[in-house]
Design an enzyme around this catalytic site. Structure first.
Site, PDB file in Angstrom:
ATOM      1  N   LYS A 184       0.873  -1.155   0.088  1.00 35.95           N
ATOM      2  CA  LYS A 184      -0.111  -0.191   0.191  1.00 35.95           C
ATOM      3  C   LYS A 184       1.038   1.346  -0.033  1.00 35.95           C
ATOM      4  O   LYS A 184       2.141   1.157   0.174  1.00 35.95           O
ATOM      5  CB  LYS A 184      -0.901   0.061   1.303  1.00 35.95           C
ATOM      6  CG  LYS A 184      -2.034  -1.463   1.174  1.00 35.95           C
ATOM      7  CD  LYS A 184      -3.197  -1.238   0.232  1.00 35.95           C
ATOM      8  CE  LYS A 184      -3.849  -2.651  -0.117  1.00 35.95           C
ATOM      9  NZ  LYS A 184      -4.314  -3.183   0.658  1.00 35.95           N
TER      10      LYS A 184
HETATM   11  C1  LIG Z   1      -5.573  -4.098   1.231  1.00 35.70           C
HETATM   12  C2  LIG Z   1      -6.976  -4.087   1.189  1.00 35.70           C
HETATM   13  C3  LIG Z   1      -7.655  -4.358   2.211  1.00 35.70           C
HETATM   14  C4  LIG Z   1      -7.454  -5.173   3.333  1.00 35.70           C
HETATM   15  O1  LIG Z   1      -6.247  -4.705   4.080  1.00 35.70           O
HETATM   16  P1  LIG Z   1      -5.285  -5.878   4.701  1.00 35.70           P
HETATM   17  O2  LIG Z   1      -4.346  -4.622   5.628  1.00 35.70           O
HETATM   18  O3  LIG Z   1      -4.417  -6.551   3.822  1.00 35.70           O
HETATM   19  O4  LIG Z   1      -6.141  -6.353   5.685  1.00 35.70           O
HETATM   20  C5  LIG Z   1      -9.142  -4.001   2.266  1.00 35.70           C
HETATM   21  N1  LIG Z   1      -9.706  -3.625   1.116  1.00 35.70           N
HETATM   22  C6  LIG Z   1      -9.105  -3.234  -0.080  1.00 35.70           C
HETATM   23  C7  LIG Z   1      -9.592  -2.464  -1.112  1.00 35.70           C
HETATM   24  C8  LIG Z   1      -7.560  -3.166   0.001  1.00 35.70           C
HETATM   25  O5  LIG Z   1      -7.060  -3.277  -1.049  1.00 35.70           O
END
Ligand SMILES: *Cc1c(COP(=O)(O)O)cnc(C)c1O
Length: 382
Positions: A184
């Site tokens: 991210k």
């Molecule tokens: C990455 C992501 C999540 C979940 O996040 P995690 O930290 O991996 O649990 C939820 N929604 C979207 C759209 C994502 O890209």
């Protein structure tokens, strides 16, 4: 794989290493003063009243659903063109995700018109996802939510640093959820943040994150509390000091890195338009300020996506797909068949979408290499 151009890459350096070392030397590793500082600085950065650090973005979404009191019999409207965690978090509470169509191949976000069509007396909330860091039409969604007395949860996992009309993405709804997963825009490895401007929801989020306990180990360590009560069924979704320390450093780099992502996105768009007009580029026009998390393109209808991905891979270029639609996964079939009509735009985008590499350290030459190699692949597999 040793990629020449990976899909994503971290910006981790000496500052993160030193911050982690400092925490280890402090001899207090679980949620404490560093996490508090991370929460305060994150809240300040995005203009939220309350921010709670949690173990991951999925936990943030789960807590959001719990804090709003969702449960069996309730329906939550959500896009299908998202990571499965968005819909799963609704199901953890016993509530039912109801999938709504996206706007168009140019705007991959949930359509306010489609949302309104899915509303019935069981609908309690709308969970929007700012796809790739591009803002949903929050003005229209807010109007619908107010008209039907629905709550809004923002899955802002892609959207940290994004804005719309001067309000940060994640601060438009009752509750906003962020992810600091490794790929991210800012990362702690695993981690997340849940934010709200509502004091009552904040009290619930705080309790739900740590077993529903009225005081924390940290408070007792500080000598501020001796005992505690447990007032609701909570979870252990706490973040630790090590990751909060990384998060504080990453937060300081966010603005600069997001600006770099926006610059690279503009470069991609102008090169693609010039050299590969048969490729569609969603979000060429968008609302507000984007965090430019992803670089999605739509391949021509007839192109063989699998072969194109393999070709790019053979040249050291990593790509991905965002997303295989959630309503088409096996575990979502029984849920969606009875009450959900087909989602033709979502399904078409799910088949044609390809995500190209995008990360702050990419160069203009990297972008040119990706676009030119994609051109070769399209020529080879028409
Ligand atoms: C990455 C992501 C999540 C979940 O996040 P995690 O930290 O991996 O649990 C939820 N929604 C979207 C759209 C994502 O890209």
């Amino acid at each position: 794989m040793n990629w020449k151009v990976p899909l994503a890459d971290l910006d981790i350096g000496t500052d993160e290493i030193l911050a982690v070392q400092k925490v280890l030397e402090s001899r207090w590793l679980t949620m404490g003063s560093v996490t508090q500082q991370f929460e305060q600085e994150f809240a300040k950065k995005i203009g939220a009243r309350h921010a709670f650090a949690v173990t991951n973005g999925t936990a943030a979404l789960h807590l959001a659903c719990l804090a709003l009191g969702l449960g069996p019999g309730d329906e939550v409207i959500v896009p299908s063109l998202t990571f499965v965690a968005s819909a799963n978090a609704i199901r953890y509470t016993g509530a039912t995700p109801v999938f709504a169509e996206i706007v168009s191949p140019k705007d991959l976000n949930i359509s306010p018109v489609a949302v309104e069509k899915r509303i019935n007396p069981r609908t309690r909330a709308i969970m929007v996802v700012h796809y790739g860091g591009y803002a949903c039409d929050m003005t229209a969604i807010q109007t619908i939510a107010e008209r039907h007395n629905l709550k809004i949860i923002e899955d802002a996992a892609h959207a940290v640093g994004g804005e719309l009309e001067g309000t940060a993405l994640g601060c438009w709804g009752e509750i906003g959820c962020f992810s600091f997963f490794s790929n991210k825009n800012m990362t702690t490895g695993e981690g997340g943040m849940v934010v709200t401007n509502d004091d009552e929801l904040a009290d619930r989020l705080r309790l739900l994150r740590s077993h529903g306990m009225t005081t924390l180990t940290w408070d007792r360590h500080q000598g501020r509390a001796i005992d505690y009560d447990v007032v609701m069924l909570g979870y252990n979704y706490r973040l630790d000091e090590i990751r909060s320390a990384i998060g504080l450093v990453q937060l300081n780099k966010l603005e600069k890195n997001n600006e770099q992502r926006r610059k690279l996105t503009r470069h991609y768009h102008s090169m693609l338009k010039k050299t590969l007009p048969q490729v569609e580029t969603p979000f060429e026009n968008y609302r507000g300020k984007t965090s430019a998390h992803l670089l999605p393109i739509l391949l021509p209808q007839a192109a063989n996506r699998r072969k194109i991905i393999e070709f790019l891979k053979s040249r050291g270029i990593q790509t991905s797909i965002h997303y295989p639609p959630v309503h088409q996964f096996s575990i979502y079939q029984p849920d969606t068949r009875p009450n959900n009509p087909a989602l033709p735009i979502t399904e078409e985008v799910g088949q044609r979408e390809l995500t190209l590499p995008l990360y702050p350290a990419m160069t203009g030459e990297d972008v040119a290499l990706v676009v030119n190699t994609l051109g070769e692949a399209l020529e080879a597999f028409k």
